[in-house]
Scaffold this motif. Structure first.
Motif, short mmCIF file in Angstrom:
data_model
loop_
_atom_site.label_atom_id
_atom_site.label_comp_id
_atom_site.label_asym_id
_atom_site.label_seq_id
_atom_site.Cartn_x
_atom_site.Cartn_y
_atom_site.Cartn_z
N TRP A 297 0.92 -1.25 -0.19
CA TRP A 297 -0.16 -0.01 0.09
C TRP A 297 0.88 1.10 0.08
CZ3 TRP A 297 -0.41 -4.21 2.87
CH2 TRP A 297 -1.46 -5.09 2.81
N GLN A 298 0.51 2.34 -0.53
CA GLN A 298 1.15 3.40 -0.58
C GLN A 298 0.47 4.65 -0.26
OE1 GLN A 298 3.96 4.07 -3.80
NE2 GLN A 298 5.14 5.53 -2.70
N GLY A 299 1.01 5.95 0.01
CA GLY A 299 0.45 6.99 0.42
C GLY A 299 -0.74 6.91 1.39
N SER A 300 -1.89 7.40 0.96
CA SER A 300 -3.14 7.55 2.08
C SER A 300 -3.58 6.21 2.13
CB SER A 300 -4.25 8.59 1.56
OG SER A 300 -4.67 8.11 0.25
N ASP A 301 -3.43 5.19 1.40
CA ASP A 301 -3.89 3.66 1.29
C ASP A 301 -2.91 3.05 2.59
OD1 ASP A 301 -5.94 3.95 -0.58
OD2 ASP A 301 -4.35 3.44 -2.09
N ALA A 302 -1.69 3.51 2.64
CA ALA A 302 -0.88 2.69 3.58
C ALA A 302 -1.32 3.33 4.87
CB ALA A 302 0.59 3.07 3.29
N VAL A 303 -1.64 4.75 5.13
CA VAL A 303 -2.11 5.09 6.34
C VAL A 303 -3.29 4.38 6.88
CG1 VAL A 303 -2.76 7.22 7.55
CG2 VAL A 303 -0.92 7.50 5.86
N GLU A 304 -4.16 4.30 5.83
CA GLU A 304 -5.46 3.66 6.18
C GLU A 304 -5.33 2.08 6.58
OE1 GLU A 304 -8.37 3.91 2.89
OE2 GLU A 304 -8.03 6.19 2.91
N GLU A 305 -4.63 1.51 5.86
CA GLU A 305 -4.16 0.02 6.25
C GLU A 305 -3.38 0.03 7.61
OE1 GLU A 305 -4.38 -3.89 5.78
OE2 GLU A 305 -5.48 -2.36 4.86
N ILE A 306 -2.63 0.90 7.65
CA ILE A 306 -1.82 0.63 9.27
C ILE A 306 -2.93 1.13 10.23
CG2 ILE A 306 -0.45 2.11 10.73
CD1 ILE A 306 1.45 2.44 8.11
N ASP B 116 -7.45 11.47 0.32
CA ASP B 116 -6.29 11.19 -0.71
C ASP B 116 -5.73 12.56 -0.94
OD1 ASP B 116 -6.70 8.64 -0.53
OD2 ASP B 116 -7.72 8.73 -2.54
N ARG B 117 -6.73 13.64 -1.30
CA ARG B 117 -5.91 15.15 -1.64
C ARG B 117 -5.20 15.83 -0.54
NH1 ARG B 117 -8.38 12.53 -4.88
NH2 ARG B 117 -6.48 11.71 -5.02
N PHE B 118 -5.68 15.54 0.78
CA PHE B 118 -5.28 16.11 1.96
C PHE B 118 -3.76 15.32 2.07
CE2 PHE B 118 -4.15 16.00 6.55
CZ PHE B 118 -4.46 17.16 6.61
N TYR B 119 -3.72 14.03 2.08
CA TYR B 119 -2.34 13.37 1.96
C TYR B 119 -1.20 13.83 1.08
CZ TYR B 119 1.05 9.89 2.15
OH TYR B 119 2.38 9.40 2.56
N GLU B 120 -1.67 14.11 -0.32
CA GLU B 120 -0.97 14.43 -1.27
C GLU B 120 -0.23 16.07 -0.99
OE1 GLU B 120 -3.55 14.46 -4.56
OE2 GLU B 120 -3.38 12.13 -4.81
N GLN B 121 -1.21 16.84 -0.35
CA GLN B 121 -0.62 18.08 -0.19
C GLN B 121 0.15 18.20 1.17
OE1 GLN B 121 -1.34 21.23 -1.45
NE2 GLN B 121 -2.04 19.94 -2.93
N ILE B 122 -0.02 17.26 2.21
CA ILE B 122 1.01 17.04 3.26
C ILE B 122 2.35 16.66 2.69
CG2 ILE B 122 1.60 15.97 5.40
CD1 ILE B 122 -0.72 18.12 5.66
N ARG B 123 2.09 15.39 1.88
CA ARG B 123 3.35 14.65 1.36
C ARG B 123 4.05 15.88 0.58
NH1 ARG B 123 1.83 11.34 -3.59
NH2 ARG B 123 1.89 13.45 -4.12
N ASP B 124 3.52 16.45 -0.37
CA ASP B 124 4.53 17.50 -1.28
C ASP B 124 4.97 18.51 -0.49
OD1 ASP B 124 3.65 15.47 -3.22
OD2 ASP B 124 2.31 16.87 -4.04
N ASN B 125 4.33 19.07 0.67
CA ASN B 125 4.84 19.92 1.53
C ASN B 125 5.24 19.92 2.75
OD1 ASN B 125 3.84 22.34 -0.66
ND2 ASN B 125 2.23 21.24 -0.30
#
Length: 141
Positions: free
Chosen positions: A67-76, A101-110
């Motif tokens: 799993w990657q990104g927000s999917d990984a967070v959800e699975e954890i 998913d959009r929130f995760y991407e914003q945090i990841r990128d910044n």
């Protein structure tokens, strides 16, 4: 069943969240690899470019299951005690997954701009392979 969490060891937010997870789990379910440990990541056919898309969760006994990104967070979250209840509720809300998913991407990128960057890479006290070495130590006493 064990899982491997690949996280950004230079990100203040990522390290803080990994430390919270370490305190909850105590190395029972999760082992950790910082994204900066390219040699260890290579054992799982993960590149630095793969890590640019966010944290990665790997099922240890089936490394093709990832799993990657927000999917990984959800699975954890789902794997934690009573976490499945919260993840199921979150997933049942219309539009919540898309917004998450959009929130995760914003945090990841910044993440470095918002939370700062560590001067040294954080290495977990529960690295990949630590259970095997702990079992060997217990067996040799």
């Amino acid at each position: 069943m064990n899982y491997i969490v690949i996280y950004d060891g230079n990100c203040n937010l990522c390290v803080t969240l990994v430390q919270v997870l370490e305190n909850i789990d105590q190395g029972q379910l999760f082992e950790y690899i910082p994204m900066q440990d390219l040699e260890t990541l290579n054992q799982f056919s993960i590149t630095a470019q793969d890590c640019e898309m966010g944290m990665i969760l790997i099922k240890a006994n089936a490394p093709e299951c990832r799993w990657q990104g927000s999917d990984a967070v959800e699975e954890i979250g789902r794997l934690l005690p009573t976490g499945n209840i919260f993840i199921a509720a979150y997933r049942s809300l219309p539009g919540a997954k898309w917004m998450g998913d959009r929130f995760y991407e914003q945090i990841r990128d910044n993440r470095y701009t918002i939370f700062g960057k560590r001067s040294t890479t954080y290495h977990s006290p529960y690295p990949v392979g630590c259970k095997a070495s702990l079992s060997e130590e217990k067996g040799s006493t």
